[in-house]
Motif scaffolding. Structure first.
Motif, short mmCIF file in Angstrom:
data_model
loop_
_atom_site.label_atom_id
_atom_site.label_comp_id
_atom_site.label_asym_id
_atom_site.label_seq_id
_atom_site.Cartn_x
_atom_site.Cartn_y
_atom_site.Cartn_z
N LYS A 3 0.99 -0.96 0.62
CA LYS A 3 -0.13 0.03 -0.40
C LYS A 3 0.30 1.05 -0.02
O LYS A 3 1.65 2.01 0.81
CB LYS A 3 -0.71 -0.06 1.24
CG LYS A 3 -1.80 -0.85 1.16
CD LYS A 3 -3.01 -1.53 1.66
CE LYS A 3 -2.12 -0.96 4.07
NZ LYS A 3 -3.47 -0.72 5.12
N ILE A 4 0.95 1.65 -0.66
CA ILE A 4 1.60 3.59 -1.54
C ILE A 4 0.87 4.53 -1.70
O ILE A 4 -0.47 4.68 -2.51
CB ILE A 4 2.89 2.63 -1.97
CG1 ILE A 4 3.04 1.41 -2.56
CG2 ILE A 4 3.87 3.63 -2.83
CD1 ILE A 4 3.93 1.59 -1.60
N ALA A 5 1.35 4.92 -1.20
CA ALA A 5 0.87 7.11 -0.72
C ALA A 5 2.39 7.60 -1.88
O ALA A 5 2.70 7.87 -0.79
CB ALA A 5 0.19 7.55 0.18
N TYR A 6 2.30 8.22 -2.69
CA TYR A 6 2.48 9.01 -3.50
C TYR A 6 2.21 10.64 -3.33
O TYR A 6 0.81 10.73 -3.69
CB TYR A 6 2.88 8.73 -4.88
CG TYR A 6 4.09 7.79 -5.45
CD1 TYR A 6 5.73 8.07 -5.98
CD2 TYR A 6 3.40 6.35 -5.52
CE1 TYR A 6 5.66 6.62 -5.89
CE2 TYR A 6 4.35 5.58 -5.70
CZ TYR A 6 5.86 5.92 -6.05
OH TYR A 6 6.89 4.25 -6.25
N HIS A 7 3.22 11.58 -3.23
CA HIS A 7 2.68 12.89 -2.66
C HIS A 7 3.64 13.57 -3.87
O HIS A 7 4.71 13.72 -4.32
CB HIS A 7 3.33 12.74 -1.25
CG HIS A 7 3.40 13.89 -0.82
ND1 HIS A 7 3.90 14.87 0.60
CD2 HIS A 7 2.26 15.82 -0.72
CE1 HIS A 7 3.15 16.48 0.46
NE2 HIS A 7 2.12 16.80 -0.61
N ILE A 8 2.44 14.37 -3.84
CA ILE A 8 3.07 15.25 -5.41
C ILE A 8 2.53 16.72 -4.90
O ILE A 8 1.51 16.78 -4.66
CB ILE A 8 2.37 15.01 -6.36
CG1 ILE A 8 3.68 14.09 -6.96
CG2 ILE A 8 2.71 16.38 -7.85
CD1 ILE A 8 2.45 13.36 -8.82
N ASN A 9 3.59 17.33 -4.51
CA ASN A 9 3.24 19.11 -4.10
C ASN A 9 4.12 20.02 -5.04
O ASN A 9 4.54 21.02 -4.71
CB ASN A 9 2.77 19.03 -2.77
CG ASN A 9 4.71 19.14 -2.01
OD1 ASN A 9 5.33 18.62 -3.01
ND2 ASN A 9 4.96 19.49 -0.84
N TYR A 10 4.34 19.88 -6.21
CA TYR A 10 5.07 20.38 -6.60
C TYR A 10 4.60 20.61 -8.59
O TYR A 10 4.25 19.92 -8.28
CB TYR A 10 7.01 19.76 -6.71
CG TYR A 10 6.89 18.92 -6.72
CD1 TYR A 10 6.62 17.71 -8.91
CD2 TYR A 10 6.84 17.81 -6.16
CE1 TYR A 10 7.08 17.13 -8.63
CE2 TYR A 10 6.74 16.88 -6.08
CZ TYR A 10 6.35 16.39 -6.99
OH TYR A 10 7.35 14.36 -7.04
#
Length: 159
Positions: free
Chosen positions: A32-39
């Motif tokens: 179970k993976i959460a990739y975070h993109i804030n750029y």
């Protein structure tokens, strides 16, 4: 005679190592993976999508619960280029090539989640400004969603 034994031993070891490496491939289990993109850098976002595809290739889509959480400038990943001027985001990176990558990942079960706080704060009209986002893709808070997912066993990654 000793050289023949050495060669035989070497062959057995090489075969054993080959079997070990073959049995290791694909043995990651379910994840179970959460990739975070804030750029908002398109090149970096494209790299993140490649990382996600490589992750799927290594583990198998059937073994993954993979979510991409976008907040802040990260929503530019789904923002149509012609719509950036109508929002509080400086750039829209959802050109045709990026859309194809996103669609390919979605077809493999990847969920793309969008922060409602950013939608409101940046004056984004979800149906007009963003590529392929529905109401079910909106989460109340990107950071709260990331925390919730981590609390529920998701691994956090920020490529």
């Amino acid at each position: 005679m000793k050289i023949k034994n050495f060669v035989s031993l070497f062959a057995v070891l090489a075969l054993g190592l080959g079997v070990m490496s073959v049995s290791y491939a694909g043995s990651y289990g379910s994840q179970k993976i959460a990739y975070h993109i804030n750029y908002d850098q398109a090149k970096r976002q494209g790299g993140a999508l490649r990382n996600i595809q490589n992750h799927i290739n290594a583990v198998g889509a059937e073994n993954l619960d993979l979510r991409v959480i976008m907040r802040g400038k990260g929503l530019s990943l789904l923002l149509l280029p012609d719509e950036a001027g109508n929002t509080g985001l400086p750039v829209g990176n959802a050109n045709e090539a990026m859309q194809a990558k996103i669609a390919g990942l979605k077809s493999q079960g990847v969920a793309f989640k969008v922060c409602a706080n950013t939608v409101r704060g940046k004056k984004i009209n979800v149906s007009d400004h963003l590529y392929d986002v529905s109401d079910s893709d909106i989460v109340p808070s990107g950071v709260a969603e990331l925390s919730h997912l981590q609390h529920n066993g998701f691994t956090y990654l920020r490529p």
